[in-house]
Design a protein around this motif. Structure first.
Motif, mmCIF file in Angstrom:
data_model
loop_
_atom_site.group_PDB
_atom_site.id
_atom_site.type_symbol
_atom_site.label_atom_id
_atom_site.label_comp_id
_atom_site.label_asym_id
_atom_site.label_seq_id
_atom_site.Cartn_x
_atom_site.Cartn_y
_atom_site.Cartn_z
ATOM 1 N N GLU A 22 15.430 39.098 72.811
ATOM 2 C CA GLU A 22 14.913 38.099 73.589
ATOM 3 C C GLU A 22 16.982 37.192 74.635
ATOM 4 O O GLU A 22 16.384 37.189 74.975
ATOM 5 N N GLU A 23 17.241 37.540 73.244
ATOM 6 C CA GLU A 23 18.331 37.736 73.582
ATOM 7 C C GLU A 23 18.844 38.261 74.339
ATOM 8 O O GLU A 23 19.901 37.648 75.161
ATOM 9 N N ARG A 24 18.969 39.404 75.112
ATOM 10 C CA ARG A 24 19.737 40.142 75.695
ATOM 11 C C ARG A 24 19.272 39.977 76.954
ATOM 12 O O ARG A 24 20.081 39.462 78.057
ATOM 13 N N VAL A 25 17.863 39.171 77.064
ATOM 14 C CA VAL A 25 17.052 38.873 78.204
ATOM 15 C C VAL A 25 18.616 37.649 78.881
ATOM 16 O O VAL A 25 18.367 37.347 79.162
ATOM 17 N N ASP A 26 17.823 36.513 77.807
ATOM 18 C CA ASP A 26 18.654 34.953 77.658
ATOM 19 C C ASP A 26 20.312 35.352 77.623
ATOM 20 O O ASP A 26 20.433 33.929 78.867
ATOM 21 N N THR A 27 20.732 35.641 77.265
ATOM 22 C CA THR A 27 22.338 36.478 77.804
ATOM 23 C C THR A 27 23.063 37.036 79.428
ATOM 24 O O THR A 27 23.968 37.408 79.177
ATOM 25 N N HIS A 94 24.349 46.274 80.180
ATOM 26 C CA HIS A 94 23.603 45.387 79.211
ATOM 27 C C HIS A 94 22.639 45.095 78.202
ATOM 28 O O HIS A 94 22.235 44.979 76.816
ATOM 29 N N PHE A 95 21.794 46.486 78.630
ATOM 30 C CA PHE A 95 20.192 46.670 78.284
ATOM 31 C C PHE A 95 19.944 48.331 77.631
ATOM 32 O O PHE A 95 19.275 48.133 77.363
#
Length: 137
Positions: A22-27, A94-95
Motif C-alpha cells: 500500500e505504501e508503494r502505491v500511496d507514494t 518504483h515498484f
C-alpha cells in the motif's frame, strides 16, 4: 483516461492481490501535464528561437494511412504498448520489474472490455508541430 485506468489498476488490483504494498502505491507520483495547442504556441513564442511553420492534431489511433478506426483489439494493445514504452522505466524503478507484465496485461484487458476506442481516440489529442529556427543575430 488511460493513465487513470493504470492508476486504478495499481490501486485496486495489484494492492488487493498483495502484489504491491500500500505504501508503494500511496507514494507513487506521476506528474504529467497535457498542454493545449494555445499553451504550446505561447511557449514557443515566448522562447523566441522558433517560428511555428505548421501545427496540427494527429489522430494516433488509425492504421495504414486510413481514416477508419483500427479494430478495437489492435488499438487497445497499441495504446498499452505506447504507455508502456513511456512509463515502464518509472514504474519499474518504483515498484520493481515483477509487476510490469501483469500490470500492462491487466490494462490491455481493461481497455478492451471497458473503453470504446473510438471515444478514447476522440478524447486523445496529440499534436505535431513543425518549427523553424529563427536566424540568430
Amino acid at each position: 483516461m488511460i493513465l487513470m485506468l493504470l492508476g486504478n489498476l495499481m490501486d485496486s488490483s495489484l494492492f488487493t492481490l498483495g502484489i504491491v504494498r500500500e505504501e508503494r502505491v500511496d507514494t507513487f507520483n506521476l506528474p504529467i501535464y497535457y498542454i493545449s495547442p494555445q499553451e504550446m504556441e505561447t511557449a514557443i513564442e515566448r522562447n523566441g528561437c522558433f517560428s511555428i511553420e505548421r501545427m496540427e492534431r494527429v489522430h494516433s489511433f488509425t492504421y495504414s494511412g486510413s481514416t477508419e478506426m483500427a479494430p478495437q483489439y489492435l488499438t487497445s494493445k497499441a495504446s498499452v504498448f505506447t504507455i508502456r514504452s513511456a512509463m515502464e522505466g518509472v514504474i519499474k524503478a518504483h515498484f520493481g520489474e515483477e509487476i510490469l507484465d501483469q500490470l500492462f496485461d491487466s490494462l490491455s484487458k481493461k481497455l478492451e472490455n471497458e473503453v470504446s476506442m473510438s471515444e478514447f481516440a476522440e478524447k486523445t489529442v496529440n499534436f505535431c508541430a513543425v518549427l523553424k529556427r529563427k536566424p540568430t543575430n
